[in-house]
Structure formats: C-alpha cells, structure tokens
Write a protein that holds these residues in place. Structure first.
Motif, PDB file in Angstrom:
ATOM      1  N   UNK A   1       0.870  -1.172   0.000  1.00 35.19           N
ATOM      2  CA  UNK A   1       0.000   0.000   0.000  1.00 35.19           C
ATOM      3  C   UNK A   1       0.912   1.229   0.000  1.00 35.19           C
ATOM      4  N   UNK A   2       1.105   1.787  -1.176  1.00 30.81           N
ATOM      5  CA  UNK A   2       2.080   2.864  -1.382  1.00 30.81           C
ATOM      6  C   UNK A   2       1.420   4.228  -1.179  1.00 30.81           C
ATOM      7  N   UNK A   3       2.013   4.992  -0.273  1.00 30.14           N
ATOM      8  CA  UNK A   3       1.500   6.319   0.054  1.00 30.14           C
ATOM      9  C   UNK A   3       2.678   7.297  -0.013  1.00 30.14           C
ATOM     10  N   UNK A   4       2.439   8.486  -0.547  1.00 25.96           N
ATOM     11  CA  UNK A   4       3.497   9.487  -0.696  1.00 25.96           C
ATOM     12  C   UNK A   4       3.932  10.052   0.661  1.00 25.96           C
ATOM     13  N   UNK A   5       5.117  10.644   0.678  1.00 19.26           N
ATOM     14  CA  UNK A   5       5.643  11.254   1.910  1.00 19.26           C
ATOM     15  C   UNK A   5       4.715  12.369   2.418  1.00 19.26           C
ATOM     16  N   UNK A   6       4.241  13.287   1.559  1.00 23.28           N
ATOM     17  CA  UNK A   6       3.330  14.322   2.075  1.00 23.28           C
ATOM     18  C   UNK A   6       2.049  13.738   2.690  1.00 23.28           C
ATOM     19  N   UNK A   7       1.497  12.722   2.054  1.00 23.00           N
ATOM     20  CA  UNK A   7       0.267  12.109   2.582  1.00 23.00           C
ATOM     21  C   UNK A   7       0.539  11.356   3.885  1.00 23.00           C
ATOM     22  N   UNK A   8       1.650  10.614   3.945  1.00 21.99           N
ATOM     23  CA  UNK A   8       2.015   9.923   5.188  1.00 21.99           C
ATOM     24  C   UNK A   8       2.228  10.930   6.321  1.00 21.99           C
ATOM     25  N   UNK A   9       2.888  12.044   6.003  1.00 24.75           N
ATOM     26  CA  UNK A   9       3.127  13.086   7.008  1.00 24.75           C
ATOM     27  C   UNK A   9       1.793  13.598   7.546  1.00 24.75           C
ATOM     28  N   UNK A  10       0.866  13.887   6.645  1.00 18.49           N
ATOM     29  CA  UNK A  10      -0.456  14.390   7.038  1.00 18.49           C
ATOM     30  C   UNK A  10      -1.173  13.380   7.948  1.00 18.49           C
ATOM     31  N   UNK A  11      -1.134  12.119   7.564  1.00 20.09           N
ATOM     32  CA  UNK A  11      -1.804  11.068   8.348  1.00 20.09           C
ATOM     33  C   UNK A  11      -1.145  10.868   9.708  1.00 20.09           C
ATOM     34  N   UNK A  12       0.179  10.820   9.728  1.00 16.80           N
ATOM     35  CA  UNK A  12       0.892  10.533  10.971  1.00 16.80           C
ATOM     36  C   UNK A  12       0.854  11.702  11.952  1.00 16.80           C
ATOM     37  N   UNK A  13       0.722  12.916  11.448  1.00 20.15           N
ATOM     38  CA  UNK A  13       0.589  14.061  12.349  1.00 20.15           C
ATOM     39  C   UNK A  13      -0.694  13.943  13.176  1.00 20.15           C
ATOM     40  N   UNK A  14      -1.745  13.371  12.566  1.00 21.28           N
ATOM     41  CA  UNK A  14      -3.026  13.194  13.265  1.00 21.28           C
ATOM     42  C   UNK A  14      -2.944  12.141  14.362  1.00 21.28           C
ATOM     43  N   UNK A  15      -2.029  11.179  14.212  1.00 17.22           N
ATOM     44  CA  UNK A  15      -1.955  10.068  15.176  1.00 17.22           C
ATOM     45  C   UNK A  15      -0.589   9.993  15.849  1.00 17.22           C
ATOM     46  N   UNK A  16       0.113  11.103  15.876  1.00 13.50           N
ATOM     47  CA  UNK A  16       1.477  11.142  16.394  1.00 13.50           C
ATOM     48  C   UNK A  16       1.606  10.570  17.809  1.00 13.50           C
TER      49      UNK A  16
END
Length: 186
Positions: A116-131
C-alpha cells in the motif's frame, strides 16, 4: 458406491492468503479489515497476534526485551501465521518485511502480497493526526517528520517493492483501494 477418494469434487475452495505491506499510516489495518469483511476472510494484525502470544504489548516487548528479541519473535509468528492459517488478510508491521527473511517468507506463501504505497506528504499528514499513538514518531518535531519518513521509506522501499502488487493509495478512499485490490487478487 463411491468412496471419498473418487467422490466427484463439486466445489474446490481455493486457499486465500493476502498480506498487506507498507509504511505506518499507509492504511494496512483499515484496508485489511474492509477487505477481510468483504471477502469473508479472517483479519489478522501481526502486531496484535504477537502481543497475544507474548502477553505483552509491542512497546513493552521493545522496552523490556529489546528490538532483537522482538524481531526474532516477529519472524517466528509471521511464519506461524503463513504456514498454519488459511483464508486470511494479514496486516504486517511497517518494518516486518525489512527484517530477517520475512519478505521471502511472505512471497513464498502467497501471490497476494500488496504494498500500500502512500506518498511522503500524505504519510506526514496522516501521521501528524496520530502522532501520540505512534511511538516511532511521537518525539519527532512536526517540521522534521517529512525527512524522517523519507529516509525510512528510502531504506524500506526495496522490501516493500518486492510485493507482487503495488497499490497507490493517495487521494483514494479505502473502499476504492479495496475494489482495486479485488480486481487483481489471484
């Protein structure tokens, strides 16, 4: 009279083993649960499987027994699931395919390994929400997160890209990703 050996086979069930790979936050658990429900398969989260078997959380295993112990157990339980279970969707940890001989074990047991390939900007956005729920990124400053993810992805992409199927997940709803996966299941 027909014996069980020469009884006509009315329906041959094919064993289905689906393994999801990808970086943390790529949606492995979300997609895995949706796909398993839709296909009527068992959903297995490898980290949860390890936690149950060890009677300890993954973070406690790391803290009390160390990463080397965890990686050995991860390899052991991954192989246990792959060899002893049928008809499942397995969500692996983000690092699972990158250690030991895990990626080869996965590829030896199924044609249905998905990255499941996700770009760095999208991963950053997602992980900031669940940091706060992600020990690996919990203490990394927001502005340093993209670089951290980028370095990790660079190191891990060799393993992730060995999956038989790569699904680009940016700008897609989970149901769209599941539908795309269903079209290429072997």
């Amino acid at each position: 009279m027909k014996t069980p050996e020469n009884k006509p086979l009315l329906h041959q069930n094919k064993i289905v083993k689906i393994v999801l790979l990808g970086y943390m936050g790529s949606g492995k658990s979300t997609i895995g649960k949706l796909l398993s429900h839709k296909k009527g398969l068992e959903f297995i989260d490898l980290d949860n499987y390890i936690e149950e078997a060890e009677s300890m959380s993954v973070s406690d295993i790391f803290k009390n027994k160390g990463e080397l112990y965890f990686r050995k157990k991860e390899y052991e339980y991954l192989n246990e699931v792959l060899a002893q279970k049928d008809d499942f969707v397995l969500s692996t940890g983000g690092g699972t395919p990158c250690y030991g001989n895990n990626i080869q074990a996965i590829l030896d047991h199924t044609e249905n390994a998905f990255y499941l390939k996700v770009s760095i900007p999208e991963l950053t956005k997602r992980l900031l929400k669940e940091k706060d729920e992600r020990p690996l990124v919990m203490n990394i400053a927001e502005e340093e997160l993209p670089e951290f993810i980028g370095k990790h992805l660079f190191e891990r992409s060799y393993y992730y890209n060995q999956a038989k199927k790569v699904i680009s997940c940016d700008a897609k709803q989970p149901q769209e990703i599941v539908a795309e996966m269903e079209m290429v299941l072997v």
